[in-house]
Design a protein around this motif. Structure first.
Motif, PDB file in Angstrom:
ATOM      1  N   SER A  38     125.501 115.996  99.827  1.00 10.72           N
ATOM      2  CA  SER A  38     125.711 116.156  98.396  1.00 10.72           C
ATOM      3  C   SER A  38     125.979 114.799  97.761  1.00 10.72           C
ATOM      4  O   SER A  38     126.530 113.903  98.398  1.00 10.72           O
ATOM      5  CB  SER A  38     126.896 117.091  98.157  1.00 10.72           C
ATOM      6  N   TRP A  39     125.586 114.664  96.507  1.00  9.90           N
ATOM      7  CA  TRP A  39     125.904 113.470  95.730  1.00  9.90           C
ATOM      8  C   TRP A  39     126.258 113.941  94.331  1.00  9.90           C
ATOM      9  O   TRP A  39     125.578 114.781  93.754  1.00  9.90           O
ATOM     10  CB  TRP A  39     124.706 112.515  95.669  1.00  9.90           C
ATOM     11  N   LYS A  47     117.218 123.899 101.506  1.00  7.45           N
ATOM     12  CA  LYS A  47     117.085 124.017 100.064  1.00  7.45           C
ATOM     13  C   LYS A  47     117.669 122.756  99.430  1.00  7.45           C
ATOM     14  O   LYS A  47     118.727 122.287  99.849  1.00  7.45           O
ATOM     15  CB  LYS A  47     117.843 125.268  99.611  1.00  7.45           C
ATOM     16  N   PHE A  48     116.973 122.211  98.440  1.00  6.41           N
ATOM     17  CA  PHE A  48     117.452 121.057  97.682  1.00  6.41           C
ATOM     18  C   PHE A  48     117.585 121.483  96.233  1.00  6.41           C
ATOM     19  O   PHE A  48     116.629 122.004  95.656  1.00  6.41           O
ATOM     20  CB  PHE A  48     116.493 119.875  97.807  1.00  6.41           C
ATOM     21  N   CYS A  49     118.763 121.267  95.646  1.00  5.16           N
ATOM     22  CA  CYS A  49     119.036 121.733  94.285  1.00  5.16           C
ATOM     23  C   CYS A  49     119.618 120.629  93.418  1.00  5.16           C
ATOM     24  O   CYS A  49     120.372 119.779  93.893  1.00  5.16           O
ATOM     25  CB  CYS A  49     120.033 122.885  94.309  1.00  5.16           C
ATOM     26  N   VAL A  50     119.297 120.697  92.126  1.00  8.42           N
ATOM     27  CA  VAL A  50     119.953 119.875  91.120  1.00  8.42           C
ATOM     28  C   VAL A  50     121.006 120.768  90.481  1.00  8.42           C
ATOM     29  O   VAL A  50     120.680 121.808  89.911  1.00  8.42           O
ATOM     30  CB  VAL A  50     118.954 119.369  90.053  1.00  8.42           C
ATOM     31  N   TYR A  57     125.908 117.475  87.269  1.00  8.75           N
ATOM     32  CA  TYR A  57     125.378 116.167  87.638  1.00  8.75           C
ATOM     33  C   TYR A  57     125.554 115.891  89.119  1.00  8.75           C
ATOM     34  O   TYR A  57     126.063 114.864  89.539  1.00  8.75           O
ATOM     35  CB  TYR A  57     125.990 115.065  86.766  1.00  8.75           C
ATOM     36  N   ASP A  58     125.105 116.864  89.908  1.00  6.41           N
ATOM     37  CA  ASP A  58     125.143 116.750  91.354  1.00  6.41           C
ATOM     38  C   ASP A  58     123.809 117.180  91.937  1.00  6.41           C
ATOM     39  O   ASP A  58     123.066 117.925  91.308  1.00  6.41           O
ATOM     40  CB  ASP A  58     126.282 117.594  91.945  1.00  6.41           C
ATOM     41  N   ILE A  59     123.500 116.654  93.124  1.00  5.05           N
ATOM     42  CA  ILE A  59     122.324 117.062  93.873  1.00  5.05           C
ATOM     43  C   ILE A  59     122.804 117.454  95.261  1.00  5.05           C
ATOM     44  O   ILE A  59     123.723 116.843  95.811  1.00  5.05           O
ATOM     45  CB  ILE A  59     121.236 115.966  93.922  1.00  5.05           C
ATOM     46  N   ASN A  60     122.209 118.517  95.812  1.00  7.39           N
ATOM     47  CA  ASN A  60     122.706 119.080  97.064  1.00  7.39           C
ATOM     48  C   ASN A  60     121.561 119.485  97.982  1.00  7.39           C
ATOM     49  O   ASN A  60     120.579 120.064  97.540  1.00  7.39           O
ATOM     50  CB  ASN A  60     123.554 120.329  96.775  1.00  7.39           C
ATOM     51  N   LEU A  61     121.739 119.196  99.267  1.00  9.60           N
ATOM     52  CA  LEU A  61     120.831 119.648 100.309  1.00  9.60           C
ATOM     53  C   LEU A  61     121.567 120.707 101.108  1.00  9.60           C
ATOM     54  O   LEU A  61     122.653 120.444 101.640  1.00  9.60           O
ATOM     55  CB  LEU A  61     120.413 118.481 101.213  1.00  9.60           C
ATOM     56  N   TYR A  62     121.007 121.912 101.149  1.00  6.63           N
ATOM     57  CA  TYR A  62     121.622 123.042 101.855  1.00  6.63           C
ATOM     58  C   TYR A  62     120.850 123.313 103.142  1.00  6.63           C
ATOM     59  O   TYR A  62     119.637 123.197 103.177  1.00  6.63           O
ATOM     60  CB  TYR A  62     121.562 124.317 101.003  1.00  6.63           C
TER      61      TYR A  62
END
Length: 155
Positions: A82-83, A62-65, A69-74
């Motif tokens: 994460s960034w 899963k990729f979420c915004v 102000y972060d973006i995450n790959l689960y």
């Protein structure tokens, strides 16, 4: 005997408005919950929303915004990449989009500062995709239908 309101009556207008509002709510909920594993070129993935690899239901990627102000790959229900923007930014205006050249871009807000980008600039018309596969990896990639480039992966 029940009275059926006429078309011009106030009760009929209120009933029609409530019916339309209910239908719009259901349609909106259906499209929001219908998760896809891609963001088409030129479209946005906004804060609080995700794309999900539905093909692998046991261990979906899963990729979420995020809303900070972060973006995450689960993967396997844990954040594997994460960034997050530096500073004290909050709000729901951030978004990810794929530029025409295939560069995945994370913006603070529409017309605002570019916070992060994938540097995948050779994939004209590419979509952003998230996936997981039997090698035990989650991937974040751009896909043109002819070329595929993974720019983040994790186990």
């Amino acid at each position: 005997m029940a009275r059926i309101p006429g078309i011009g009556s106030q009760a009929a207008r209120i009933t029609a408005i409530c019916t339309i509002a209910g239908a719009v709510t259901l349609i909106g909920a259906g499209s929001a919950s219908a998760a896809s594993n891609r963001v088409p070129n030129g479209k946005k993935l906004t804060a609080g929303h995700c794309i999900v690899d539905a093909a692998s239901t046991s261990r979906p990627a899963k990729f979420c915004v995020g809303t900070h102000y972060d973006i995450n790959l689960y993967y396997k229900k844990k954040i594997c990449w994460s960034w997050q923007a530096k500073g004290h930014l909050t709000g729901r205006s951030a978004f990810v989009r794929v530029a025409k050249n295939g560069d995945v871009q994370f913006y603070q807000y529409s017309g605002g500062r570019l916070l992060w980008h994938s540097k995948t600039t050779k994939y004209r018309g590419a979509a952003l995709v998230v996936g997981s596969h039997f090698y035990g990896q989650a991937i974040l990639a751009v896909d043109t239908g002819h070329a595929f480039f993974t720019f983040k992966s994790c186990h």
